[in-house]
Design a protein around this motif. Structure first.
Motif, mmCIF file in Angstrom:
data_model
loop_
_atom_site.group_PDB
_atom_site.id
_atom_site.type_symbol
_atom_site.label_atom_id
_atom_site.label_comp_id
_atom_site.label_asym_id
_atom_site.label_seq_id
_atom_site.Cartn_x
_atom_site.Cartn_y
_atom_site.Cartn_z
ATOM 1 N N LYS A 188 -0.304 -10.996 -0.447
ATOM 2 C CA LYS A 188 0.271 -11.656 0.649
ATOM 3 C C LYS A 188 1.597 -11.137 0.805
ATOM 4 O O LYS A 188 2.396 -10.975 -0.119
ATOM 5 C CB LYS A 188 0.034 -13.250 0.483
ATOM 6 C CG LYS A 188 -1.070 -13.562 0.653
ATOM 7 C CD LYS A 188 -0.998 -15.238 0.541
ATOM 8 C CE LYS A 188 -0.360 -15.768 1.696
ATOM 9 N NZ LYS A 188 -0.288 -17.464 1.364
ATOM 10 N N GLY A 189 2.098 -10.696 2.094
ATOM 11 C CA GLY A 189 3.655 -10.522 2.357
ATOM 12 C C GLY A 189 3.780 -9.221 1.818
ATOM 13 O O GLY A 189 5.186 -8.874 1.867
ATOM 14 N N ALA A 190 2.934 -8.335 1.440
ATOM 15 C CA ALA A 190 3.333 -6.885 1.118
ATOM 16 C C ALA A 190 3.761 -5.939 2.230
ATOM 17 O O ALA A 190 3.423 -6.263 3.616
ATOM 18 C CB ALA A 190 2.329 -6.413 0.508
ATOM 19 N N THR A 191 4.697 -5.233 2.053
ATOM 20 C CA THR A 191 5.213 -4.221 3.018
ATOM 21 C C THR A 191 4.815 -2.802 2.705
ATOM 22 O O THR A 191 5.149 -2.433 1.391
ATOM 23 C CB THR A 191 6.665 -4.107 3.336
ATOM 24 O OG1 THR A 191 6.997 -5.662 3.611
ATOM 25 C CG2 THR A 191 7.234 -3.071 4.342
ATOM 26 N N PRO A 192 3.836 -2.171 3.245
ATOM 27 C CA PRO A 192 3.500 -0.767 2.915
ATOM 28 C C PRO A 192 4.790 0.084 2.414
ATOM 29 O O PRO A 192 5.795 0.269 3.270
ATOM 30 C CB PRO A 192 3.083 0.008 4.016
ATOM 31 C CG PRO A 192 2.292 -1.341 5.030
ATOM 32 C CD PRO A 192 3.443 -2.297 4.696
ATOM 33 N N SER A 223 0.971 -1.209 0.017
ATOM 34 C CA SER A 223 0.052 0.083 0.073
ATOM 35 C C SER A 223 0.771 1.234 -0.076
ATOM 36 O O SER A 223 1.870 1.424 0.779
ATOM 37 C CB SER A 223 -1.006 0.088 1.183
ATOM 38 O OG SER A 223 -0.163 -0.088 2.521
ATOM 39 N N GLY A 224 0.549 2.095 -0.850
ATOM 40 C CA GLY A 224 1.201 3.588 -0.859
ATOM 41 C C GLY A 224 2.468 3.469 -1.714
ATOM 42 O O GLY A 224 3.189 4.338 -1.781
ATOM 43 N N ALA A 225 2.564 2.447 -2.533
ATOM 44 C CA ALA A 225 3.803 2.351 -3.308
ATOM 45 C C ALA A 225 3.541 2.237 -4.700
ATOM 46 O O ALA A 225 4.234 1.654 -5.617
ATOM 47 C CB ALA A 225 4.820 1.081 -2.811
ATOM 48 N N ASP A 226 2.265 2.384 -5.149
ATOM 49 C CA ASP A 226 1.990 2.119 -6.490
ATOM 50 C C ASP A 226 2.569 3.028 -7.666
ATOM 51 O O ASP A 226 2.904 2.751 -8.554
ATOM 52 C CB ASP A 226 0.267 2.433 -6.747
ATOM 53 C CG ASP A 226 -0.057 3.596 -6.142
ATOM 54 O OD1 ASP A 226 0.535 4.283 -5.306
ATOM 55 O OD2 ASP A 226 -1.425 4.296 -6.699
ATOM 56 N N GLN A 227 2.740 4.293 -7.159
ATOM 57 C CA GLN A 227 3.374 5.123 -8.039
ATOM 58 C C GLN A 227 5.076 4.738 -8.182
ATOM 59 O O GLN A 227 5.662 5.004 -9.339
ATOM 60 C CB GLN A 227 3.436 6.673 -7.740
ATOM 61 C CG GLN A 227 2.097 7.137 -7.594
ATOM 62 C CD GLN A 227 0.987 7.109 -8.931
ATOM 63 O OE1 GLN A 227 1.833 7.874 -9.969
ATOM 64 N NE2 GLN A 227 0.147 6.320 -9.213
#
Length: 466
Positions: A425-429, A401-405
């Motif tokens: 799964k396993g994502a880090t913001p 989350s927050g890393a799309d750009q």
């Protein structure tokens, strides 16, 4: 009188005395050199005989960082030597070895588009490589030492070895000045504009100026760059910022038509600088000419000043150490290949220094994740290696989350142009996960240039800007 209060904020032993302003005057020469035409070079040739030279290459030896680009890196040093005309500035220090509290790496980007002055604080604690002393003996390597002691120990060659060892940046040349030329330089350009946020009347520096804008030179300019208690928070880093703004204003003045188009002013400036200048033997008049041609037409807005990324030393609150942003910054300098391109309308373009990447190996090729991580890091990304991933042919870019750009910016540098997808799964913001597949070939260049740094100053900034 100024040498009687060499470090007013926190009195130190005499071995740490010195003037950190000294190296700043080198950029006075560099500003003219990079902005001037062949007319400036012709004037410089007449003053070239003033310059002293040292053979540092013989002391440095062959084991030095590789050159990764066609940039020019010039180390600028200030020396508080009391030899010759400098003796009047503190006769009690006449027989002591010279010191340097000003170390600036001037990085001239390929193509002549921009330049950056990188300040190394005098209180920076670093690993010190073994160096030859001024008397020819070997000084053993030290795991922890204050960076400005490298100059006292072994002169310019030792400083070059030290900065190359911590940054892995190849230094091409050096310029060293003493303080006798400073007042002449500020006078030669007709004074330097400054802006004070409040009135100052400092009895130690003898600086007395009202709030607002002033044009200062000579003794007043010298006091301005030295005053510590009367302006700012009293820290060395705060004073460095003030000196960077001063040098930006000096460089902008030197690069202005009022100086470059006036042969007398230009020649006076050249004489003022070269009379107190020492360089390596390889920085000859033809080399100066080539640099001037390469940088001809550069504007003051393309001259930037930064302090090397650093923070408080956990072992000593009066010292600083490199922080985690230092290596990506050094990598960006090492790999500066072109002037950054302005993004097109609607194009996503986040600089590598603002992107955190975790690399996984799904290619089945041993060591591939580490190789890709090294490539990413060399372009300024913040990188960690996440280990192995299930085998995949296609390279994938996933994100938290927050890393799309940030993910879109990274995907744009991969030839196969993978479509970024949110990780379930396993994502880090804030982190982008790169799964290297069997189709991996290389990472495209991020566009060159050095990303904007926190707190950077440009020579054309408003002098009253906080």
């Amino acid at each position: 009188m100024y040498m009687e209060y060499v470090d007013d904020a926190d009195p130190q032993p005499s071995s740490r005395r010195g003037w950190r302003i000294l190296g700043w005057v080198c950029i006075g020469l560099s500003a003219v050199m990079v902005a001037g035409s062949l007319t400036a070079y012709g004037l410089y040739r007449k003053a070239f005989g003033n310059i002293a030279h040292e053979d540092v290459n013989a002391q440095l030896g062959p084991n030095r960082p590789k050159k990764l680009n066609s940039a020019m890196n010039i180390l600028m040093l200030g020396s508080d030597t009391r030899e010759g005309g400098n003796a009047k500035y503190g006769r009690s220090l006449k027989n002591e070895p010279p010191r340097s509290d000003t170390m600036i790496l001037l990085h001239l980007s390929p193509g002549g588009g921009q330049a950056m002055g990188i300040s190394f604080p005098r209180d920076l604690m670093v690993r010190m490589p073994a160096c030859k002393s001024r008397k020819g003996t070997t000084i053993p390597a030290q795991s922890r030492a204050q960076i400005n002691s490298s100059f006292t120990n072994g002169g310019a060659a030792c400083v070059i070895k030290t900065i190359e060892s911590i940054s892995n940046i190849r230094i091409d040349h050096f310029m060293q000045v003493d303080f006798t030329g400073f007042k002449a330089i500020t006078s030669a350009v007709g004074g330097v504009p400054v802006c004070l946020p409040k009135a100052v009347n400092d009895p130690q520096s003898k600086l007395k100026l009202g709030k607002g804008e002033h044009v200062i030179k000579g003794e007043t300019a010298l006091a301005y760059v030295r005053v510590r208690h009367g302006l700012g928070d009293g820290s060395d880093l705060d004073r460095i910022k003030r000196q960077q703004k001063f040098m930006g204003a000096l460089a902008s003045k030197a690069m202005s038509a009022g100086v470059l188009s006036n042969p007398k002013k230009l020649y006076d400036l050249m004489n003022a600088v070269t009379k107190s200048l020492t360089t390596d033997k390889e920085l000859t008049a033809p080399v100066m000419r080539d640099i001037a041609k390469e940088m001809q037409g550069m504007t003051s807005g393309k001259l930037r000043f930064v302090t090397v990324p650093s923070g408080p030393d956990p072992l000593d609150r009066n010292r600083v150490v490199l922080n985690q942003a230092a290596e990506p910054f050094f990598a960006a300098v090492r790999n500066d290949k072109t002037v950054p391109k302005e993004p097109k309308a609607g194009e996503v373009k986040i600089p590598p220094s603002q992107i955190r990447v975790r690399v996984y190996n799904g290619s089945g090729i041993q060591g591939q994740a580490k190789r890709v991580a090294d490539d990413l890091e060399s372009q300024g990304f913040h990188v960690t290696v996440g280990g192995n991933a299930p085998s995949t042919t296609a390279t994938k870019v996933l994100y938290g989350s927050g890393a799309d750009q940030q993910a879109l910016s990274l995907a744009g540098l991969i030839p196969s142009k993978p479509q970024p997808a949110a990780r379930t799964k396993g994502a880090t913001p804030g982190v982008v996960d790169l799964v290297v597949g069997g189709d991996w070939t290389k990472l495209n260049n991020a566009g060159g240039g050095i990303p904007k740094q926190q707190g950077e100053i440009r020579a054309n900034d408003d002098i009253c800007k906080e």
